[in-house]
Design a protein around this motif. Structure first.
Motif, mmCIF file in Angstrom:
data_model
loop_
_atom_site.group_PDB
_atom_site.id
_atom_site.type_symbol
_atom_site.label_atom_id
_atom_site.label_comp_id
_atom_site.label_asym_id
_atom_site.label_seq_id
_atom_site.Cartn_x
_atom_site.Cartn_y
_atom_site.Cartn_z
ATOM 1 N N HIS A 46 0.796 -1.226 0.000
ATOM 2 C CA HIS A 46 0.000 0.000 0.000
ATOM 3 C C HIS A 46 0.831 1.279 0.000
ATOM 4 O O HIS A 46 0.478 2.264 -0.636
ATOM 5 C CB HIS A 46 -1.004 0.002 1.165
ATOM 6 C CG HIS A 46 -0.370 0.045 2.513
ATOM 7 N ND1 HIS A 46 0.091 -1.091 3.161
ATOM 8 C CD2 HIS A 46 -0.115 1.093 3.326
ATOM 9 C CE1 HIS A 46 0.592 -0.743 4.329
ATOM 10 N NE2 HIS A 46 0.493 0.565 4.456
ATOM 11 N N GLU A 47 1.974 1.274 0.702
ATOM 12 C CA GLU A 47 2.790 2.494 0.762
ATOM 13 C C GLU A 47 3.448 2.787 -0.588
ATOM 14 O O GLU A 47 3.467 3.935 -1.058
ATOM 15 C CB GLU A 47 3.852 2.368 1.862
ATOM 16 C CG GLU A 47 3.274 2.422 3.264
ATOM 17 C CD GLU A 47 4.366 2.481 4.329
ATOM 18 O OE1 GLU A 47 5.566 2.532 3.950
ATOM 19 O OE2 GLU A 47 4.017 2.470 5.520
ATOM 20 N N ILE A 48 3.982 1.728 -1.224
ATOM 21 C CA ILE A 48 4.628 1.909 -2.537
ATOM 22 C C ILE A 48 3.582 2.282 -3.587
ATOM 23 O O ILE A 48 3.806 3.184 -4.415
ATOM 24 C CB ILE A 48 5.371 0.618 -2.966
ATOM 25 C CG1 ILE A 48 6.547 0.354 -2.018
ATOM 26 C CG2 ILE A 48 5.871 0.726 -4.395
ATOM 27 C CD1 ILE A 48 7.261 -0.943 -2.254
ATOM 28 N N VAL A 49 2.430 1.594 -3.565
ATOM 29 C CA VAL A 49 1.357 1.902 -4.515
ATOM 30 C C VAL A 49 0.913 3.355 -4.345
ATOM 31 O O VAL A 49 0.686 4.071 -5.326
ATOM 32 C CB VAL A 49 0.158 0.945 -4.326
ATOM 33 C CG1 VAL A 49 -1.041 1.397 -5.161
ATOM 34 C CG2 VAL A 49 0.541 -0.481 -4.711
ATOM 35 N N SER A 50 0.816 3.797 -3.084
ATOM 36 C CA SER A 50 0.424 5.186 -2.810
ATOM 37 C C SER A 50 1.428 6.169 -3.403
ATOM 38 O O SER A 50 1.052 7.179 -4.020
ATOM 39 C CB SER A 50 0.312 5.402 -1.290
ATOM 40 O OG SER A 50 0.012 6.741 -1.006
ATOM 41 N N GLU A 51 2.700 5.857 -3.274
ATOM 42 C CA GLU A 51 3.739 6.756 -3.788
ATOM 43 C C GLU A 51 3.728 6.802 -5.317
ATOM 44 O O GLU A 51 3.819 7.881 -5.922
ATOM 45 C CB GLU A 51 5.118 6.301 -3.289
ATOM 46 C CG GLU A 51 6.227 7.275 -3.643
ATOM 47 C CD GLU A 51 7.574 6.887 -3.031
ATOM 48 O OE1 GLU A 51 8.522 7.698 -3.149
ATOM 49 O OE2 GLU A 51 7.695 5.785 -2.451
ATOM 50 N N ILE A 52 3.604 5.628 -5.936
ATOM 51 C CA ILE A 52 3.589 5.574 -7.404
ATOM 52 C C ILE A 52 2.329 6.250 -7.953
ATOM 53 O O ILE A 52 2.386 6.957 -8.964
ATOM 54 C CB ILE A 52 3.685 4.116 -7.895
ATOM 55 C CG1 ILE A 52 5.026 3.502 -7.473
ATOM 56 C CG2 ILE A 52 3.549 4.041 -9.414
ATOM 57 C CD1 ILE A 52 5.141 2.011 -7.749
ATOM 58 N N LEU A 53 1.197 6.045 -7.283
ATOM 59 C CA LEU A 53 -0.046 6.709 -7.698
ATOM 60 C C LEU A 53 0.105 8.227 -7.649
ATOM 61 O O LEU A 53 -0.392 8.939 -8.519
ATOM 62 C CB LEU A 53 -1.202 6.292 -6.785
ATOM 63 C CG LEU A 53 -2.123 5.175 -7.279
ATOM 64 C CD1 LEU A 53 -3.187 4.872 -6.238
ATOM 65 C CD2 LEU A 53 -2.767 5.527 -8.593
ATOM 66 N N THR A 54 0.803 8.702 -6.643
ATOM 67 C CA THR A 54 1.038 10.154 -6.520
ATOM 68 C C THR A 54 1.844 10.662 -7.703
ATOM 69 O O THR A 54 1.520 11.700 -8.292
ATOM 70 C CB THR A 54 1.768 10.466 -5.209
ATOM 71 O OG1 THR A 54 1.008 9.953 -4.107
ATOM 72 C CG2 THR A 54 1.954 11.971 -5.027
ATOM 73 N N LEU A 55 2.891 9.922 -8.068
ATOM 74 C CA LEU A 55 3.721 10.323 -9.219
ATOM 75 C C LEU A 55 2.896 10.319 -10.506
ATOM 76 O O LEU A 55 2.994 11.244 -11.321
ATOM 77 C CB LEU A 55 4.910 9.371 -9.354
ATOM 78 C CG LEU A 55 5.946 9.387 -8.216
ATOM 79 C CD1 LEU A 55 7.000 8.312 -8.434
ATOM 80 C CD2 LEU A 55 6.617 10.750 -8.103
ATOM 81 N N ALA A 56 2.087 9.265 -10.683
ATOM 82 C CA ALA A 56 1.249 9.171 -11.882
ATOM 83 C C ALA A 56 0.248 10.323 -11.935
ATOM 84 O O ALA A 56 0.009 10.915 -12.989
ATOM 85 C CB ALA A 56 0.509 7.836 -11.901
ATOM 86 N N ALA A 57 -0.313 10.657 -10.767
ATOM 87 C CA ALA A 57 -1.293 11.753 -10.704
ATOM 88 C C ALA A 57 -0.642 13.088 -11.033
ATOM 89 O O ALA A 57 -1.179 13.883 -11.818
ATOM 90 C CB ALA A 57 -1.910 11.798 -9.307
ATOM 91 N N LEU A 58 0.523 13.343 -10.463
ATOM 92 C CA LEU A 58 1.209 14.617 -10.714
ATOM 93 C C LEU A 58 1.646 14.721 -12.171
ATOM 94 O O LEU A 58 1.683 15.821 -12.741
ATOM 95 C CB LEU A 58 2.412 14.754 -9.779
ATOM 96 C CG LEU A 58 2.077 14.835 -8.280
ATOM 97 C CD1 LEU A 58 3.340 14.980 -7.452
ATOM 98 C CD2 LEU A 58 1.133 15.993 -8.000
ATOM 99 N N SER A 59 1.970 13.581 -12.784
ATOM 100 C CA SER A 59 2.331 13.586 -14.203
ATOM 101 C C SER A 59 1.130 13.999 -15.049
ATOM 102 O O SER A 59 1.252 14.820 -15.950
ATOM 103 C CB SER A 59 2.808 12.192 -14.621
ATOM 104 O OG SER A 59 3.052 12.151 -16.008
ATOM 105 N N ARG A 60 -0.037 13.444 -14.744
ATOM 106 C CA ARG A 60 -1.239 13.785 -15.510
ATOM 107 C C ARG A 60 -1.615 15.246 -15.308
ATOM 108 O O ARG A 60 -1.981 15.943 -16.244
ATOM 109 C CB ARG A 60 -2.404 12.883 -15.089
ATOM 110 C CG ARG A 60 -2.200 11.441 -15.492
ATOM 111 C CD ARG A 60 -3.506 10.726 -15.640
ATOM 112 N NE ARG A 60 -4.286 11.277 -16.730
ATOM 113 C CZ ARG A 60 -4.074 11.037 -18.012
ATOM 114 N NH1 ARG A 60 -3.070 10.265 -18.390
ATOM 115 N NH2 ARG A 60 -4.840 11.579 -18.933
ATOM 116 N N ILE A 61 -1.541 15.711 -14.054
ATOM 117 C CA ILE A 61 -1.884 17.103 -13.761
ATOM 118 C C ILE A 61 -0.870 18.048 -14.405
ATOM 119 O O ILE A 61 -1.203 19.158 -14.810
ATOM 120 C CB ILE A 61 -1.974 17.319 -12.229
ATOM 121 C CG1 ILE A 61 -3.183 16.544 -11.676
ATOM 122 C CG2 ILE A 61 -2.104 18.804 -11.890
ATOM 123 C CD1 ILE A 61 -3.219 16.408 -10.188
ATOM 124 N N GLY A 62 0.376 17.567 -14.538
ATOM 125 C CA GLY A 62 1.401 18.373 -15.199
ATOM 126 C C GLY A 62 1.075 18.596 -16.669
ATOM 127 O O GLY A 62 1.422 19.619 -17.257
#
Length: 784
Positions: A46-62
């Motif tokens: 869950h912690e790693i998935v949370s971190e990767i999801l954050t990166l994916a989200a920031l990439s899309r918002i970027g």
């Protein structure tokens, strides 16, 4: 040990992605991020998935500040790991703008001392309603702000939340005071003695609350316009996928209209204004309607038309059923469109060549023309006609009065989209619905596009929209009970695969089960093997030999040519060569017309029907005729041209007698060069004809007695058969009828009928006699 190695690889990849985000604002290979996410367990990791999801989200918002999918992922990241500070901080930034509207609810009615009693009481009730709603909302927001303050470590955001909390707290206190003062004011009005001090107190508190509203508004930037409103129609045109020539044409039109607007502002006059009426041509789904709406916005923005509205109409709304109704309909539609744009799609349906009688389509056209040029309506609306290219060309050719109102510069053609452009359109549609397509999904989408791109009825963007929506439907129907976050996000290859299978007989099995025709079967199987091998070579990047599948089937009638052609078409579809795999059977009458010019049109129409399948021309040699003025040669010439034009999207089979077919091919070198495969269908042997009769009868649960079989073997050897397999089935049909008559004659009451499924010697004797007497289409000749 293996798990530690995997963790190290994941950590390294995360570090690379973080660096890429810092440098460019987004991650280029987003599919790699999603692929890694899909391989992890949400609960265990869950912690790693949370971190990767954050990166994916920031990439899309970027890539897009308004990306709602990114916000969904950030929320999921926090849900998986409540200590994910980065996700919380970024989410706070994007949720910030939603807080601006909190104070919108505090909109009070005007409080007047001069109002009568009933009006004052109504105003007080309205103020109380506003106060209660705000108190409920403000208390919820206070709790949420408190939670965010506890999670935020960033000093700037902490100060912002503290300021918000302070303003909200003070405004809440004043709203509570206003509620109390309003209640007392209401009681004062309702009672005997009215006290004006409550009124003064209410005014004072409302003024304070208005001050808090102003302070709250200052927390939010005021120079950010609504993104949708800030995009000009010209920019919208430029953002359309593909259509580069159309964009350039619209850009030139925009610059000219802007130039004219500036000239007018300086006092210059233009005696002959540029016509705003447009002709848009293109196949389905190429964006004609969208472009018409954008043109309306451009006309409005540049002051050419006072309204940007588009009124859409079609034949059913314009053409009436009786004298006078059409004029009324057209007038009503034009008046509705005044100041804006009247858009008529499939305009050619108003009037086509050859329409006569009580059709009022021409009346609709004449009325439109008169309104376009009249002093009352002329120049006060723009007419945009749209439709398929060829149909619109013919429509304008037979309506010169209408055509003259549209200068050539106002004809815009929207070409079909390329596969690359359609995939981009599909991606955008998926993103609009908060989905992402994997690379494999894009490849499968391209296969689906290519499969549907058969002729000019292909729906372009409309077809892609349907395919993507189908994929979303498949995704939803196949979802599991315990869904991974990506199950709600990713569109994969399996979602695009066409799972609808043909439930009919296997064409390969059908071919194998045909009686006789061994040499034809071998030729077909050899050709299919060649097709398959070229596909394999193409997939491996090897050069493939050009595939020419146009064929000549020679043989007498009834030898199975049409049956094999149908199976051949289905096999070519199964092997991925043909998109539809249907069989169109045609003869001379389907091509040859009675006057100049129409033969080519008839031939092209028949070819259009066959695109994606097989066009089977029976007795093809009849296209040639020695009579003067015959148009058969025009058919042959058109066939040659169309075969070159459609390449692998069409297979033509010419069928007929061997000698006559040889003459036909010699008549046109181009025709001869395009037919490399020859299949000769030999006459059936006596044993094969017997097998056909037995098999055909068994389809209806009939059996032949041994005596009937022996009789047939001897009888068939003594006659020359014209019709072959067709003769065999016709003979069996006659025998079944003869059997019915015999049995009914023997037992009129049908109480003791036996052997109803047996065909006897007498039945076939009677059948042959009837055929000899000419009572059947098939014929036989006595042998020597």
């Amino acid at each position: 040990m293996e798990k530690q190695r995997q963790r190290k690889v994941i950590t390294e990849r995360i570090a690379l992605w973080k660096n890429e985000l810092r440098q460019f604002g987004y991650i280029e290979k987003e599919n790699e991020v999603l692929s890694l996410l899909g391989s992890l367990d949400e609960e265990e990791d869950h912690e790693i998935v949370s971190e990767i999801l954050t990166l994916a989200a920031l990439s899309r918002i970027g890539k897009s500040k308004q990306d709602s999918l990114g916000l969904v992922w950030l929320n999921k990241a926090i849900k998986l790991n409540s200590d994910n500070q980065k996700a919380a901080e970024y989410l706070a930034q994007f949720e910030w703008s939603n807080k601006e509207s909190i104070f919108n609810i505090l909109s009070f009615p005007t409080l007047r001392e001069t109002d009568n009693k009933q009006a004052k009481m109504k105003t007080a009730e309205d103020i109380l309603e506003v106060c209660r709603n705000f108190i409920e909302l403000a208390e919820e927001e206070m709790d949420e702000l408190h939670k965010k303050k506890l999670k935020t470590k960033d000093a700037q955001w902490l100060r912002s939340y503290e300021k918000m909390t302070e303003i909200l707290k003070l405004s809440l206190e004043d709203t509570v005071l206003l509620t109390k003062a309003t209640e007392e004011y209401f009681q004062s009005i309702a009672g005997v003695f009215y006290n004006s001090s409550y009124y003064s107190e209410m005014k004072l508190i409302i003024d304070r609350i208005e001050g808090w509203k102003e302070e709250w508004q200052q927390l939010f930037p005021t120079d950010i316009d609504n993104e949708e409103d800030s995009v000009s129609p010209l920019e919208e045109v430029q953002e359309m996928i593909g259509l580069e020539e159309v964009k350039e044409r619209v850009n030139l039109l925009y610059r000219f209209l802007k130039y004219q607007k500036e000239r007018k502002a300086l006092g210059y006059q233009l005696k002959d204004e540029l016509s705003l009426h447009m002709i848009l041509t293109g196949n389905p789904g190429t964006g004609k309607t969208s472009l018409a709406r954008l043109l309306a916005k451009i006309y409005h923005e540049l002051g050419v038309l006072p309204r940007k509205e588009v009124v859409e109409a079609d034949r059913s709304q314009l053409v009436g059923a009786y004298v006078g109704q059409t004029e009324e309909n057209v007038k009503a539609i034009v008046e509705k469109a005044l100041g804006g744009v009247l858009f008529i799609d499939e305009a050619y349906s108003l009037k086509r060549e050859g329409q006569t009688g009580n059709d009022y389509g021409q009346v609709a056209i004449d009325t439109l023309v008169s309104f376009m040029t009249s002093s009352e309506y002329g120049g006060k609306f723009a007419l945009i006609l749209a439709g398929y290219p060829e149909e619109m060309r013919q429509f304008l050719d037979i309506n010169p009065g209408l055509r003259s109102r549209f200068p050539n510069s106002n004809h815009i053609h929207l070409p079909d989209y390329s596969n690359t452009e359609l995939i981009l359109i599909g991606e955008k549609l998926a993103i609009d619905n908060d989905y992402i397509m994997t690379e494999d999904a894009k490849k499968e989408l391209e296969k689906r596009i290519e499969k549907e791109r058969v002729d000019d009825t292909f729906g372009n963007a409309r077809s892609v929209r349907n395919i993507v929506l189908d994929a979303i439907f498949i995704k939803g129907t196949s979802s599991k009970k315990e869904n991974h976050i990506l199950d709600f996000t990713l569109l994969e290859k399996k979602d695009f695969e066409n799972i609808i299978q043909d439930k009919g007989n296997n064409p390969k099995k059908q071919l194998a089960n045909l009686i006789g025709l061994e040499s034809v079967k071998n030729e077909v199987n050899m050709l299919l093997a060649f097709v398959k091998m070229q596909q394999i070579r193409r997939e491996k990047g090897l050069p493939d030999v050009p595939i020419q599948l146009h064929s000549v089937f020679t043989g007498n009638p009834g030898t199975g040519k049409t049956t094999v052609a149908k199976i051949y078409a289905e096999l070519l579809k199964e092997y991925g060569f043909l998109k539809r795999g249907h069989l169109i059977i045609a003869s001379r009458a389907d091509f040859v017309a009675g006057y100049v010019g129409q033969t080519a049109i008839k031939t092209k129409k028949k070819i259009k029907e066959a695109l994606g399948g097989v066009l089977f021309i029976d007795e093809a040699y009849s296209l040639l005729s020695s009579s003067q003025g015959d148009f058969g040669k025009e058919v042959v010439d058109t066939l040659v041209d169309e075969m070159t034009k459609h390449n692998e999207n069409l297979v033509i089979i010419l069928a007929g007698y061997p000698d006559e077919m040889r003459v036909l091919l010699q008549s046109n070198p181009g025709l001869k060069s395009r037919f490399k495969k020859f299949f000769h269908f030999s006459d059936y042997s006596i044993d094969e004809l017997l097998e056909i009769i037995i098999k055909y009868a068994s389809n209806y649960q009939y059996e032949l007695t041994q005596e009937a079989l022996e009789y047939l073997k001897e009888a068939l050897s003594e006659i020359q058969i014209n019709g072959n397999g067709r003769f065999a089935t016709n003979l069996t049909d006659e025998a079944i009828q003869s059997q019915a008559l015999r049995l009914i004659s023997e037992d009129k009451d049908c109480k003791h009928l036996k052997h109803v499924s047996y065909l006897e010697k007498l039945d076939f004797e009677t059948a042959l006699t009837r055929i000899r007497e000419g009572n059947h289409n098939a014929s036989i000749n006595e042998g020597n």
